[in-house]
Design a protein around this motif. Structure first.
Motif, PDB file in Angstrom:
ATOM      1  N   THR A   1       0.811  -1.207   0.000  1.00 52.21           N
ATOM      2  CA  THR A   1       0.000   0.000   0.000  1.00 52.21           C
ATOM      3  C   THR A   1       0.854   1.271   0.000  1.00 52.21           C
ATOM      4  O   THR A   1       0.345   2.343  -0.226  1.00 52.21           O
TER       5      THR A   1
ATOM      6  N   CYS B   1      -6.797   0.290  -4.529  1.00 55.13           N
ATOM      7  CA  CYS B   1      -6.655   0.990  -3.266  1.00 55.13           C
ATOM      8  C   CYS B   1      -6.643   2.483  -3.568  1.00 55.13           C
ATOM      9  O   CYS B   1      -5.594   3.045  -3.876  1.00 55.13           O
TER      10      CYS B   1
ATOM     11  N   ARG C   1     -11.286  -2.934   8.174  1.00 57.64           N
ATOM     12  CA  ARG C   1     -10.043  -2.973   8.934  1.00 57.64           C
ATOM     13  C   ARG C   1     -10.258  -3.186  10.424  1.00 57.64           C
ATOM     14  O   ARG C   1     -11.177  -2.637  11.015  1.00 57.64           O
TER      15      ARG C   1
ATOM     16  N   HIS D   1      -3.403  -4.541   7.730  1.00 54.81           N
ATOM     17  CA  HIS D   1      -3.429  -5.658   6.781  1.00 54.81           C
ATOM     18  C   HIS D   1      -2.844  -6.941   7.391  1.00 54.81           C
ATOM     19  O   HIS D   1      -3.309  -7.374   8.432  1.00 54.81           O
TER      20      HIS D   1
HETATM   21 MO   LIG Z   1      -5.359  -0.066   0.571  1.00 54.56          MO
END
Ligand SMILES: [Mo]
Ligand SMILES: Nc1nc2c(c(=O)[nH]1)N[C@H]1C(S)=C(S)[C@@H](COP(=O)(O)OP(=O)(O)OC[C@H]3O[C@@H](n4cnc5c(=O)[nH]c(N)nc54)[C@H](O)[C@@H]3O)O[C@H]1N2
Ligand SMILES: Nc1nc2c(c(=O)[nH]1)N[C@H]1C(S)=C(S)[C@@H](COP(=O)(O)OP(=O)(O)OC[C@H]3O[C@@H](n4cnc5c(=O)[nH]c(N)nc54)[C@H](O)[C@@H]3O)O[C@H]1N2
Length: 754
Positions: A138, A168, A634, A640
């Motif tokens: 990311t 993303c 999340r 993640h």
């Molecule tokens: Mo992301």
């Protein structure tokens, strides 16, 4: 007792929450920044790193930082456990057994660089530099560094491995850059160092939070608690989310839609606002292009029809749309819910949301959606274009995977296409992929929506280097060389993103670990010394900071530096190169009808279609897989796939969780805390059931990114990565514009794991 703290950067007096005494034995407090490297991709929270005898003993929020004002999330607070974790990689490793066997030999940095540079140069010469791909996750503090590393050897292929459809934020970015010519963000006064006290700022009357959960995620440079700060100052919420989030539970209106139907819902709002003439006529007339065509398009989407698709009652659609349109200023915040839930329609969903912000006149106004500009115009490394123009030849640029297939790739982050690169690994076409540099990315655990395919693809790559803090499933399975890098407490770096410029500051050194910045500089010099003329990281940071008139040393002293901020930039000629009022689009206006899309043969207007798998698009499949699966909302405990080995964080969230409505669970004979199989047409995994009314009875929500650092590393276990990972069930591939993923809004079934 008088507080005296010896500092890295000279003495400052600590206030508020930093009540230290000499007797606590703390000798040094370093003011740094939590950004990647154990922290998140968030807005750059100021931190105070307490160091005793070379060890980080405590990390807390810096109350002098305008971004977080002393607050810090669980991941930031747990940094001491991460920095000194026994499983940290501490020396470069060379694989000596078969791939996945887990046999390594420690080597020196020089040896590692020599092997890598030699191999990369050979491959570049023999097959072309584009056959070496540079993968990031990311991003955070990695993007610019790794992209420059790629460009310096002539490879245009840095990319997100294997994030389908750049999903993303970039699908939203692709829409908004073509409609407005810039990105926007909810105005929570973040552009002013004096924040909520600034006289120019006004709180939004309504904040629409669409497919986002900022109080858990702090994404896209937005600190989540800014929402609650605005609420304290009068802002009300409208939340669009299939789950009852903390924010949804405090919203005036919560629209619990069927996953993946956001496009239809947004078109329903547009229908109400346009047909009831609630839009800002003056703004539309003066600053928007293509309103009549949009008006015509939204006639297809009356609220009653939208109710059938979205499960949201027509009256609620009207109520929300009216509140948003008739209360100015209001702001609309969108999240990854837009990018992940309806692959083929994600760009057009984003277009509908941009249209909502625009026709209500909530663009670049105090308390609306403000246009973001790079602070001081720094040619900063964050967006990853660093070096693109000066380092790549025309021929090399033309070899970037995806540019031919997807013209919109000019409007992302100049990254290569996951789909094309992964396919090239599998088929050797249009060219073979010979080497892979993986830095800050865990494709085998998290980023790919089809883990087994990603595994097969990467097995075909001759030479793989992984640069990480920990031995991940990806590194264990595939790396030939593993390089150990440091956390956000172990590096000097700069962050120049939107609101301010700030310094990441090194506080400690762990064994032979280097920072990402040192690694790319040192390897870069060996690959192409002309591209890396700096003798130290500090020199390199000085160069980046030049437009701000600052050196890195000065920035460290100042802490957080804010450029002057202006509202209504489009009226003042502050956006366009020609200095004329207007927006950076072909028509100079906000394009509700996107002229570039028309040129490229795409639909220039927002629209909606069903997700590839749904009760409506695949009714037969729905009989066998009768639950709608969404994934990856999340957890506050993890970033993640990270942090599973950090005791404080794992304690918050010990197991992979799937949320199921109690009534649904009752019918399935599943009780709270039981292990279950979750299965889609593509695969299955094992998770622990959490019964909660926060999800709709027909929808389940699964966590993503699970592996078990405590389980055996060598293949086939690979730290249990194929046991509880929801990305064995999700679907890969991108939408027609080249953007969008299907991590969410899929079909599944759930049954007891006996
Ligand atoms: Mo992301
Ligand atoms: N099912 C499902 N899957 C998803 C999603 C979802 O919602 N649902 N979300 C998707 C999205 S939006 C994203 S962005 C991806 C994220 O996918 P990734 O970015 O691959 O995920 P991370 O777990 O953050 O992996 C980053 C790796 O970088 C390492 N790392 C951390 N900090 C640093 C650093 O400073 N330097 C270096 N060199 N390494 C570092 C970590 O240890 C970790 O191994 O996942 C995607 N996958
Ligand atoms: N703690 C933590 N913070 C993170 C991350 C992390 O892993 N951990 N990852 C970072 C990254 S890379 C990203 S991209 C951001 C993402 O940050 P956000 O955009 O805030 O994303 P999520 O929490 O993934 O999802 C937001 C919401 O989308 C909802 N949702 C699911 N399906 C749908 C749907 O079909 N429609 C709508 N409207 N909503 C839906 C979920 O219920 C969830 O509440 O977070 C960043 N911040």
């Amino acid at each position: 007792m008088k507080l005296v703290v010896k500092l890295f950067l000279g003495d400052i007096s600590l206030k508020g929450d930093s009540k230290l005494t000499e007797s606590s034995g703390v000798t040094k407090v370093v003011r740094g920044l939590c950004w990647g490297g154990g922290g998140c991709e968030g807005p750059g929270c100021g931190i105070l790193i307490h160091v005793k005898e070379g060890k980080v003993v405590k990390v807390e929020g810096d109350s002098n930082c305008p971004v977080n004002q002393g607050r810090l999330c669980s991941k930031g607070l747990a940094l001491p456990q991460l920095v000194h974790h026994p499983a940290r990689l501490k020396r470069p490793l060379l694989r000596v057994g078969e791939r996945g066997e887990g046999k390594w030999k420690e080597i020196s940095w020089d040896e590692a660089y020599d092997i890598i540079a030699k191999k990369f140069k050979e491959i570049a010469e023999k097959y072309g530099p584009w056959t070496i791909v540079f993968a990031q996750g990311t991003g955070r503090d990695i993007m610019g560094w790794i992209s420059r590393l790629a460009y310096s050897i002539g490879s245009p292929n840095w990319f997100f491995a294997f994030l389908p459809g750049q999903s993303c934020y970039i699908p939203r970015v692709a829409a908004i850059l073509n409609m407005i010519g810039a990105t926007v963000e909810l105005d929570a006064s973040q552009y002013f160092p004096d924040r909520y006290d600034n006289p120019e700022w006004r709180p939004p009357k309504y904040i629409v939070i669409w497919g986002k959960n900022p109080v858990h995620t702090h994404p896209d440079d937005f600190f989540g608690a800014w929402i609650t700060d605005c609420m304290r100052r009068g802002s009300k919420l409208i939340v669009v989310d299939p789950r009852l989030t903390w924010l949804a539970s405090r919203a005036e209106v919560w629209l619990q839609l069927r996953p993946g139907t956001d496009g239809a819902l947004a078109l329903g709002w547009l229908n109400v606002i346009i047909n009831e003439e609630l839009y800002d006529k003056e703004f539309v007339e003066q600053w928007c292009y293509g309103f009549d065509k949009l008006k015509e398009r939204v006639q297809k989407w009356p609220p009653e029809k939208v109710e059938q698709i979205t499960w949201v009652p027509a009256e609620k659609i009207r109520q929300a749309a009216r509140l948003f349109a008739t209360n100015k200023p209001s702001a609309l915040q969108w999240g990854v819910g837009i990018d992940h839930c309806n692959r083929d329609w994600s760009v057009q969903t984003a277009m509908a949301l941009v249209a909502l912000m625009a026709i209500t006149g909530n663009i670049d106004n105090p308390g609306g959606n403000v246009i973001q500009v790079t602070p001081f115009g720094i040619y900063q490394p964050w967006f990853g274009a660093w070096g693109y123009d000066e380092l790549l030849t025309k021929e090399q640029k033309a070899m970037r995977a995806g540019v031919k297939e997807y013209p919109l790739y000019q409007f992302g982050f100049l990254t290569g296409s996951t789909e094309i690169i992964e396919n090239a690994m599998l088929t050797g076409k249009p060219y073979p992929i010979k080497a892979m540099w993986i830095q800050g990315n865990n494709p085998l655990t998290c980023m790919s929506a089809n883990l087994k395919k990603a595994y097969e693809a990467m097995k075909n790559v001759e030479f793989i280097v992984v640069v990480d803090l920990f031995m991940t499933p990806t590194a264990m399975a595939l790396a030939d060389i593993v390089l150990p890098v440091g956390s956000t407490c172990e590096r000097d770096s700069v962050r120049c993103v939107f609101q301010n410029v700030s310094a990441v500051v090194k506080a400690v050194q762990i064994e032979d670990v280097k920072s990402d910045q040192e690694v790319v500089l040192e390897l870069g010099k060996r690959l192409n010394p002309k591209a890396w003329p700096w003798n130290s990281v500090e020199e390199m940071l000085d160069e980046i900071l030049k437009p701000a008139g600052l050196t890195f040393k000065e920035l460290k002293e100042k802490g957080y530096v804010y450029p002057k901020f202006e509202y209504y930039k489009y009226k003042k000629g502050l956006l366009r190169r020609d200095r004329k009022p207007g927006f950076v689009t072909p028509t100079g206006k906000i394009e509700l009808y996107v002229t570039r899309f028309e040129k490229w043969g795409y639909d220039p207007l927002p629209d909606y279609g069903e997700p590839p798998e749904s009760p409506i698009s695949t009714p037969e499949l729905y009989k066998e897989y009768p639950l709608i699966l969404t994934s990856g909302a999340r957890s506050t405990a993890f970033f993640h796939s990270e942090h599973r080995q950090i005791p404080w964080l794992r304690e918050i969230n010990p197991d992979p969780i799937i949320e199921i409505h109690p009534e649904t669970a009752r019918q399935l004979g599943i009780s709270d805390g039981e292990w279950v199989w979750v299965e889609s047409v593509r695969g299955r995994c094992k998770m622990r059931a959490k019964l909660t009314k926060a999800v709709h009875p027909k929808v389940v929500h699964a966590q993503h990114g699970w592996w078990f650092p405590e389980k055996p590393g060598p293949a086939p276990s690979l730290f249990g990565v194929f046991e509880s990972n929801i990305n064995l069930l999700t679907e890969d591939g991108c939408g027609p514009y080249g953007f969008g993923a299907q991590f969410r809004a899929l079909l599944c079934k759930v049954y007891k794991a006996e």
